[in-house]
Design a protein around this motif. Structure first.
Motif, PDB file in Angstrom:
ATOM      1  N   GLU A   1       0.725  -1.086   0.131  1.00 51.98           N
ATOM      2  CA  GLU A   1      -0.003   0.027  -0.151  1.00 51.98           C
ATOM      3  C   GLU A   1       0.936   1.589  -0.044  1.00 51.98           C
ATOM      4  O   GLU A   1       1.853   1.377   0.699  1.00 51.98           O
ATOM      5  CB  GLU A   1      -0.819   0.103   1.574  1.00 51.98           C
ATOM      6  CG  GLU A   1      -1.873  -1.219   1.377  1.00 51.98           C
ATOM      7  CD  GLU A   1      -2.737  -1.052   2.564  1.00 51.98           C
ATOM      8  OE1 GLU A   1      -3.872  -1.184   2.608  1.00 51.98           O
ATOM      9  OE2 GLU A   1      -2.165  -0.772   3.859  1.00 51.98           O
ATOM     10  N   ILE A   2       0.328   2.373  -0.826  1.00 50.48           N
ATOM     11  CA  ILE A   2       1.353   3.475  -0.905  1.00 50.48           C
ATOM     12  C   ILE A   2       0.169   4.611  -1.260  1.00 50.48           C
ATOM     13  O   ILE A   2      -0.728   4.425  -1.746  1.00 50.48           O
ATOM     14  CB  ILE A   2       2.294   3.294  -1.833  1.00 50.48           C
ATOM     15  CG1 ILE A   2       3.267   4.623  -1.930  1.00 50.48           C
ATOM     16  CG2 ILE A   2       1.973   3.159  -3.192  1.00 50.48           C
ATOM     17  CD1 ILE A   2       4.720   4.165  -2.896  1.00 50.48           C
ATOM     18  N   ARG A   3       0.519   5.782  -0.929  1.00 52.45           N
ATOM     19  CA  ARG A   3      -0.127   6.955  -1.029  1.00 52.45           C
ATOM     20  C   ARG A   3      -0.253   7.281  -2.421  1.00 52.45           C
ATOM     21  O   ARG A   3       0.970   7.369  -3.096  1.00 52.45           O
ATOM     22  CB  ARG A   3       0.425   7.935  -0.283  1.00 52.45           C
ATOM     23  CG  ARG A   3      -0.108   8.015   1.396  1.00 52.45           C
ATOM     24  CD  ARG A   3       0.398   9.360   2.116  1.00 52.45           C
ATOM     25  NE  ARG A   3       0.067   8.965   3.512  1.00 52.45           N
ATOM     26  CZ  ARG A   3       0.836   8.696   4.422  1.00 52.45           C
ATOM     27  NH1 ARG A   3       2.028   8.393   4.246  1.00 52.45           N
ATOM     28  NH2 ARG A   3       0.274   8.580   5.900  1.00 52.45           N
ATOM     29  N   GLU A   4      -1.373   7.737  -3.014  1.00 54.39           N
ATOM     30  CA  GLU A   4      -1.496   8.299  -4.262  1.00 54.39           C
ATOM     31  C   GLU A   4      -0.579   9.260  -4.678  1.00 54.39           C
ATOM     32  O   GLU A   4      -0.255   9.666  -5.808  1.00 54.39           O
ATOM     33  CB  GLU A   4      -2.862   8.503  -4.667  1.00 54.39           C
ATOM     34  CG  GLU A   4      -3.471   9.625  -4.260  1.00 54.39           C
ATOM     35  CD  GLU A   4      -4.706  10.097  -4.501  1.00 54.39           C
ATOM     36  OE1 GLU A   4      -5.500   9.304  -5.290  1.00 54.39           O
ATOM     37  OE2 GLU A   4      -5.549  10.995  -3.898  1.00 54.39           O
ATOM     38  N   SER A   5      -0.205  10.223  -3.516  1.00 54.04           N
ATOM     39  CA  SER A   5       0.459  11.330  -3.859  1.00 54.04           C
ATOM     40  C   SER A   5       1.947  11.256  -3.690  1.00 54.04           C
ATOM     41  O   SER A   5       2.908  11.962  -3.866  1.00 54.04           O
ATOM     42  CB  SER A   5       0.189  12.355  -2.572  1.00 54.04           C
ATOM     43  OG  SER A   5       0.243  11.918  -1.326  1.00 54.04           O
ATOM     44  N   ASP A   6       2.408   9.970  -3.394  1.00 50.25           N
ATOM     45  CA  ASP A   6       3.743   9.532  -3.382  1.00 50.25           C
ATOM     46  C   ASP A   6       4.374   9.511  -4.702  1.00 50.25           C
ATOM     47  O   ASP A   6       3.564   9.233  -5.834  1.00 50.25           O
ATOM     48  CB  ASP A   6       4.047   8.214  -2.691  1.00 50.25           C
ATOM     49  CG  ASP A   6       3.951   8.261  -1.077  1.00 50.25           C
ATOM     50  OD1 ASP A   6       3.891   9.402  -0.772  1.00 50.25           O
ATOM     51  OD2 ASP A   6       3.723   7.032  -0.482  1.00 50.25           O
ATOM     52  N   SER A   7       5.570   9.427  -4.737  1.00 48.41           N
ATOM     53  CA  SER A   7       6.267   9.448  -6.038  1.00 48.41           C
ATOM     54  C   SER A   7       6.561   8.071  -6.804  1.00 48.41           C
ATOM     55  O   SER A   7       6.772   7.243  -5.809  1.00 48.41           O
ATOM     56  CB  SER A   7       7.640  10.449  -6.055  1.00 48.41           C
ATOM     57  OG  SER A   7       8.605   9.750  -5.421  1.00 48.41           O
TER      58      SER A   7
ATOM     59  N   GLU B   1      -6.349   5.076   9.583  1.00 52.79           N
ATOM     60  CA  GLU B   1      -5.778   5.588  10.676  1.00 52.79           C
ATOM     61  C   GLU B   1      -5.098   4.702  11.408  1.00 52.79           C
ATOM     62  O   GLU B   1      -5.158   3.748  11.523  1.00 52.79           O
ATOM     63  CB  GLU B   1      -7.001   6.239  11.447  1.00 52.79           C
ATOM     64  CG  GLU B   1      -6.388   7.321  12.579  1.00 52.79           C
ATOM     65  CD  GLU B   1      -7.549   7.983  13.120  1.00 52.79           C
ATOM     66  OE1 GLU B   1      -7.385   8.342  14.500  1.00 52.79           O
ATOM     67  OE2 GLU B   1      -8.609   8.265  12.471  1.00 52.79           O
ATOM     68  N   GLY B   2      -3.694   5.521  11.808  1.00 53.84           N
ATOM     69  CA  GLY B   2      -2.695   4.433  12.556  1.00 53.84           C
ATOM     70  C   GLY B   2      -1.747   3.763  11.667  1.00 53.84           C
ATOM     71  O   GLY B   2      -0.897   3.198  12.302  1.00 53.84           O
ATOM     72  N   THR B   3      -1.988   3.593  10.418  1.00 53.28           N
ATOM     73  CA  THR B   3      -1.267   2.930   9.462  1.00 53.28           C
ATOM     74  C   THR B   3      -0.289   3.838   9.018  1.00 53.28           C
ATOM     75  O   THR B   3      -0.306   4.836   8.286  1.00 53.28           O
ATOM     76  CB  THR B   3      -1.865   2.300   8.381  1.00 53.28           C
ATOM     77  OG1 THR B   3      -2.989   1.550   8.875  1.00 53.28           O
ATOM     78  CG2 THR B   3      -1.015   1.322   7.520  1.00 53.28           C
ATOM     79  N   ASP B   4       1.077   3.124   8.806  1.00 58.73           N
ATOM     80  CA  ASP B   4       2.328   3.943   8.230  1.00 58.73           C
ATOM     81  C   ASP B   4       2.347   3.581   6.798  1.00 58.73           C
ATOM     82  O   ASP B   4       2.341   2.289   6.405  1.00 58.73           O
ATOM     83  CB  ASP B   4       3.626   3.680   8.926  1.00 58.73           C
ATOM     84  CG  ASP B   4       3.800   4.163  10.238  1.00 58.73           C
ATOM     85  OD1 ASP B   4       3.018   5.283  10.506  1.00 58.73           O
ATOM     86  OD2 ASP B   4       4.459   3.649  10.956  1.00 58.73           O
ATOM     87  N   TYR B   5       2.693   4.289   5.883  1.00 54.21           N
ATOM     88  CA  TYR B   5       2.633   4.223   4.570  1.00 54.21           C
ATOM     89  C   TYR B   5       4.158   4.504   4.042  1.00 54.21           C
ATOM     90  O   TYR B   5       4.484   5.543   4.541  1.00 54.21           O
ATOM     91  CB  TYR B   5       1.223   4.982   3.802  1.00 54.21           C
ATOM     92  CG  TYR B   5       0.299   4.313   4.025  1.00 54.21           C
ATOM     93  CD1 TYR B   5      -0.254   3.093   3.557  1.00 54.21           C
ATOM     94  CD2 TYR B   5      -0.628   5.079   4.921  1.00 54.21           C
ATOM     95  CE1 TYR B   5      -1.763   2.925   3.994  1.00 54.21           C
ATOM     96  CE2 TYR B   5      -1.923   4.595   5.345  1.00 54.21           C
ATOM     97  CZ  TYR B   5      -2.500   3.517   4.760  1.00 54.21           C
ATOM     98  OH  TYR B   5      -3.591   3.131   5.090  1.00 54.21           O
ATOM     99  N   PRO B   6       4.628   3.927   2.978  1.00 54.25           N
ATOM    100  CA  PRO B   6       4.054   2.570   2.338  1.00 54.25           C
ATOM    101  C   PRO B   6       4.010   1.473   3.341  1.00 54.25           C
ATOM    102  O   PRO B   6       4.912   1.273   4.371  1.00 54.25           O
ATOM    103  CB  PRO B   6       4.904   2.407   1.235  1.00 54.25           C
ATOM    104  CG  PRO B   6       6.085   3.384   1.258  1.00 54.25           C
ATOM    105  CD  PRO B   6       5.886   4.405   2.458  1.00 54.25           C
ATOM    106  N   ASN B   7       3.004   0.688   3.119  1.00 58.33           N
ATOM    107  CA  ASN B   7       2.967  -0.506   3.859  1.00 58.33           C
ATOM    108  C   ASN B   7       3.134  -1.779   3.233  1.00 58.33           C
ATOM    109  O   ASN B   7       2.299  -2.002   2.177  1.00 58.33           O
ATOM    110  CB  ASN B   7       1.500  -0.489   4.516  1.00 58.33           C
ATOM    111  CG  ASN B   7       1.152  -1.500   5.301  1.00 58.33           C
ATOM    112  OD1 ASN B   7       1.955  -2.172   6.058  1.00 58.33           O
ATOM    113  ND2 ASN B   7      -0.257  -1.957   5.338  1.00 58.33           N
TER     114      ASN B   7
END
Length: 171
Positions: A22-28, A118-124
Protein backbone atom coordinates in the motif's frame (compact mmCIF):
# COMPACT_ATOMS: atom_id res chain seq x y z
CA UNK A 1 -6.28 7.82 -1.16
CA UNK A 2 -4.19 4.68 -0.87
CA UNK A 3 -3.11 2.57 -3.84
CA UNK A 4 -2.82 -1.17 -3.27
CA UNK A 5 -0.40 -2.78 -5.69
CA UNK A 6 0.55 -6.37 -6.39
CA UNK A 7 4.12 -6.66 -7.67
CA UNK A 8 4.93 -9.99 -9.34
CA UNK A 9 8.46 -11.08 -10.25
CA UNK A 10 8.70 -12.31 -13.85
CA UNK A 11 10.36 -15.70 -13.40
CA UNK A 12 10.47 -19.04 -15.15
CA UNK A 13 9.76 -21.17 -12.11
CA UNK A 14 6.41 -22.63 -11.15
CA UNK A 15 6.48 -20.71 -7.88
CA UNK A 16 4.83 -17.31 -7.81
CA UNK A 17 6.89 -14.58 -6.18
CA UNK A 18 4.99 -11.41 -5.33
CA UNK A 19 4.48 -8.64 -2.81
CA UNK A 20 1.34 -6.67 -1.98
CA UNK A 21 1.97 -3.11 -0.89
CA UNK A 22 0.00 0.00 0.00
CA UNK A 23 1.27 3.47 -0.85
CA UNK A 24 -0.24 6.95 -0.97
CA UNK A 25 -1.44 8.18 -4.36
CA UNK A 26 0.53 11.39 -3.74
CA UNK A 27 3.82 9.49 -3.33
CA UNK A 28 6.31 9.55 -6.16
CA UNK A 29 7.39 6.74 -8.44
CA UNK A 30 10.72 6.94 -6.62
CA UNK A 31 8.88 6.11 -3.39
CA UNK A 32 7.31 3.12 -5.14
CA UNK A 33 10.74 2.10 -6.48
CA UNK A 34 12.21 2.23 -2.95
CA UNK A 35 9.31 0.23 -1.55
CA UNK A 36 9.63 -2.46 -4.22
CA UNK A 37 13.40 -2.82 -3.84
CA UNK A 38 13.13 -3.06 -0.06
CA UNK A 39 10.24 -5.53 -0.13
CA UNK A 40 12.15 -7.86 -2.48
CA UNK A 41 15.44 -7.51 -0.59
CA UNK A 42 17.44 -5.40 -3.04
CA UNK A 43 19.69 -2.57 -1.88
CA UNK A 44 18.20 -0.11 -4.39
CA UNK A 45 21.55 1.04 -5.77
CA UNK A 46 21.00 -0.07 -9.38
CA UNK A 47 19.36 1.76 -12.27
CA UNK A 48 15.65 1.19 -12.65
CA UNK A 49 12.69 2.30 -14.71
CA UNK A 50 8.94 1.96 -14.72
CA UNK A 51 7.05 1.62 -17.99
CA UNK A 52 3.40 2.39 -18.51
CA UNK A 53 1.76 -0.81 -19.77
CA UNK A 54 -1.44 -1.74 -21.54
CA UNK A 55 -3.67 -4.69 -20.66
CA UNK A 56 -1.42 -7.10 -22.60
CA UNK A 57 1.69 -5.90 -20.70
CA UNK A 58 3.20 -4.12 -23.69
CA UNK A 59 5.89 -1.65 -22.66
CA UNK A 60 5.03 2.01 -23.11
CA UNK A 61 6.29 5.36 -21.81
CA UNK A 62 9.31 5.23 -19.47
CA UNK A 63 9.59 6.79 -16.02
CA UNK A 64 13.30 6.66 -15.19
CA UNK A 65 15.18 6.86 -11.90
CA UNK A 66 17.79 9.19 -13.44
CA UNK A 67 17.79 11.36 -16.54
CA UNK A 68 19.96 9.46 -19.02
CA UNK A 69 18.58 11.27 -22.05
CA UNK A 70 20.72 13.42 -24.26
CA UNK A 71 18.49 16.41 -23.61
CA UNK A 72 16.57 15.96 -26.85
CA UNK A 73 13.97 13.47 -25.62
CA UNK A 74 12.63 14.43 -22.23
CA UNK A 75 12.09 11.49 -19.90
CA UNK A 76 9.76 11.50 -16.94
CA UNK A 77 11.72 11.06 -13.73
CA UNK A 78 10.55 8.96 -10.77
CA UNK A 79 11.30 11.69 -8.25
CA UNK A 80 9.24 14.28 -10.14
CA UNK A 81 6.24 12.12 -11.02
CA UNK A 82 3.53 11.20 -8.53
CA UNK A 83 1.62 7.95 -8.79
CA UNK A 84 -1.71 9.71 -9.29
CA UNK A 85 -0.20 11.53 -12.33
CA UNK A 86 -0.07 8.28 -14.32
CA UNK A 87 -1.87 5.50 -12.42
CA UNK A 88 -5.65 5.38 -12.00
CA UNK A 89 -8.64 3.08 -12.52
CA UNK A 90 -8.24 3.17 -16.31
CA UNK A 91 -4.42 2.78 -16.23
CA UNK A 92 -3.57 0.05 -13.73
CA UNK A 93 -0.51 -1.75 -15.13
CA UNK A 94 3.19 -0.94 -15.01
CA UNK A 95 6.34 -2.84 -15.83
CA UNK A 96 9.25 -2.26 -13.45
CA UNK A 97 12.82 -3.16 -14.43
CA UNK A 98 15.54 -3.11 -11.78
CA UNK A 99 19.27 -3.48 -12.55
CA UNK A 100 19.58 -3.30 -16.33
CA UNK A 101 22.49 -5.76 -16.32
CA UNK A 102 20.51 -8.48 -14.54
CA UNK A 103 17.10 -7.34 -15.85
CA UNK A 104 14.97 -8.09 -12.79
CA UNK A 105 11.52 -7.55 -14.29
CA UNK A 106 8.30 -7.08 -12.33
CA UNK A 107 4.67 -6.71 -13.27
CA UNK A 108 3.03 -4.04 -11.12
CA UNK A 109 -0.74 -3.85 -11.04
CA UNK A 110 -3.05 -1.53 -9.16
CA UNK A 111 -5.43 -3.86 -7.32
CA UNK A 112 -7.62 -1.25 -5.65
CA UNK A 113 -7.85 2.27 -4.33
CA UNK A 114 -8.94 2.60 -0.69
CA UNK A 115 -9.26 5.21 2.02
CA UNK A 116 -6.25 5.81 4.24
CA UNK A 117 -6.46 3.78 7.45
CA UNK A 118 -5.84 5.75 10.62
CA UNK A 119 -2.73 4.58 12.47
CA UNK A 120 -1.16 2.85 9.45
CA UNK A 121 2.28 3.91 8.26
CA UNK A 122 2.67 4.14 4.50
CA UNK A 123 4.14 2.69 2.40
CA UNK A 124 2.95 -0.56 3.93
CA UNK A 125 4.10 -4.07 3.00
CA UNK A 126 0.86 -6.05 3.33
CA UNK A 127 1.75 -9.52 2.08
CA UNK A 128 4.84 -11.49 1.00
CA UNK A 129 4.71 -14.64 -1.10
CA UNK A 130 7.71 -16.58 -2.40
CA UNK A 131 11.46 -16.33 -2.04
CA UNK A 132 13.49 -14.20 -4.45
CA UNK A 133 16.13 -16.29 -6.28
CA UNK A 134 19.83 -15.45 -5.92
CA UNK A 135 20.08 -14.53 -9.60
CA UNK A 136 17.66 -12.86 -11.97
CA UNK A 137 15.69 -15.27 -14.19
CA UNK A 138 17.16 -15.77 -17.65
CA UNK A 139 15.66 -13.60 -20.37
CA UNK A 140 15.37 -14.66 -23.98
CA UNK A 141 15.75 -11.86 -26.50
CA UNK A 142 15.54 -14.01 -29.62
CA UNK A 143 13.12 -13.18 -32.36
CA UNK A 144 10.13 -15.47 -32.58
CA UNK A 145 10.88 -15.85 -36.26
CA UNK A 146 14.37 -15.40 -37.70
CA UNK A 147 12.82 -13.61 -40.66
CA UNK A 148 12.16 -10.74 -38.23
CA UNK A 149 15.86 -9.93 -38.54
CA UNK A 150 15.61 -9.61 -42.31
CA UNK A 151 13.41 -6.53 -42.43
CA UNK A 152 16.08 -4.75 -44.47
CA UNK A 153 16.85 -7.53 -46.90
CA UNK A 154 18.97 -5.95 -49.61
CA UNK A 155 20.43 -9.02 -51.37
CA UNK A 156 23.97 -7.89 -50.57
CA UNK A 157 26.65 -10.43 -49.78
CA UNK A 158 28.84 -8.97 -47.05
CA UNK A 159 31.67 -11.27 -48.15
CA UNK A 160 31.63 -9.83 -51.70
CA UNK A 161 33.76 -6.71 -51.11
CA UNK A 162 34.23 -5.93 -54.82
CA UNK A 163 30.52 -5.27 -55.35
CA UNK A 164 29.81 -3.32 -52.14
CA UNK A 165 29.28 0.41 -52.61
CA UNK A 166 31.96 1.91 -50.39
CA UNK A 167 35.59 2.99 -50.55
CA UNK A 168 37.53 0.87 -48.11
CA UNK A 169 40.52 3.25 -48.42
CA UNK A 170 38.56 6.40 -47.60
CA UNK A 171 40.94 7.43 -44.86
Amino acid sequence: MIYRFRIVLDNDSEDDIFRDIEIRESDSFEDLHNTITQSFGFDGSEMASFYISDDEWNQGEEISLFDMSDGINKTKLMGNTTLKDLVHEDQTKLIYVYDFLSMWTFYVELAEIVEEAEGTDYPNLMFVHGQVPDEAPEKSFEAENLDDFNDYEDDLDIEDYDNLDFDENWN
